[in-house]
Design a protein around this motif. Structure first.
Motif, PDB file in Angstrom:
ATOM      1  N   GLU A   1      14.448  -3.376   1.692  1.00 56.32           N
ATOM      2  CA  GLU A   1      13.033  -3.534   1.527  1.00 56.32           C
ATOM      3  C   GLU A   1      12.327  -2.882   2.599  1.00 56.32           C
ATOM      4  O   GLU A   1      11.046  -2.148   2.521  1.00 56.32           O
ATOM      5  N   PRO A   2      12.449  -3.323   4.052  1.00 58.98           N
ATOM      6  CA  PRO A   2      11.614  -2.652   4.935  1.00 58.98           C
ATOM      7  C   PRO A   2      11.655  -1.326   5.140  1.00 58.98           C
ATOM      8  O   PRO A   2      10.667  -0.477   5.449  1.00 58.98           O
TER       9      PRO A   2
ATOM     10  N   ARG B   1       9.425   0.144   2.264  1.00 62.69           N
ATOM     11  CA  ARG B   1       7.899   0.113   2.538  1.00 62.69           C
ATOM     12  C   ARG B   1       7.487   1.091   3.519  1.00 62.69           C
ATOM     13  O   ARG B   1       6.368   1.387   3.468  1.00 62.69           O
ATOM     14  N   ARG B   2       8.426   1.131   4.604  1.00 63.52           N
ATOM     15  CA  ARG B   2       8.261   1.993   5.794  1.00 63.52           C
ATOM     16  C   ARG B   2       7.998   3.466   5.087  1.00 63.52           C
ATOM     17  O   ARG B   2       6.955   4.213   5.515  1.00 63.52           O
TER      18      ARG B   2
ATOM     19  N   ILE C   1       7.150   4.493   2.173  1.00 61.93           N
ATOM     20  CA  ILE C   1       6.085   4.697   1.430  1.00 61.93           C
ATOM     21  C   ILE C   1       4.685   4.488   2.055  1.00 61.93           C
ATOM     22  O   ILE C   1       3.684   5.375   2.085  1.00 61.93           O
ATOM     23  N   ASP C   2       4.692   3.412   2.887  1.00 63.25           N
ATOM     24  CA  ASP C   2       3.206   3.239   3.668  1.00 63.25           C
ATOM     25  C   ASP C   2       3.255   4.387   4.938  1.00 63.25           C
ATOM     26  O   ASP C   2       2.015   4.770   5.125  1.00 63.25           O
TER      27      ASP C   2
END
Length: 74
Positions: free
Chosen positions: A42-43, A46-47, A49-50
């Motif tokens: 998950e992290p 997210r990284r 994508i963000d």
């Protein structure tokens, strides 16, 4: 540890962000071993994508896979 630069197919001058994402995938695999749990993924997702964009996740996985192949001797 094998030199990631010798295995990375992405040109630094032409695609620096993609090369960085590939390197992150390589480093993760080399440091954490095989497998990636949902909590670990998950992290990372997210990284990518963000901080970059969704396509960088695929490049990260390519680096992870390349490191996995080296570790397994493929």
């Amino acid at each position: 540890m094998p030199d990631w630069k010798a295995h990375c197919p992405i040109d630094e001058e032409e695609w620096p962000i993609q090369r960085q994402a590939w390197h992150f995938g390589w480093e993760y695999r080399m440091q954490h071993g095989p497998g990636l749990s949902e909590d670990e993924a998950e992290p990372i997702v997210r990284r990518m994508i963000d901080d970059y964009d969704p396509s960088m996740l695929s490049v990260w996985l390519q680096g992870y896979s390349a490191a996995d192949n080296v570790q397994r001797g493929d």
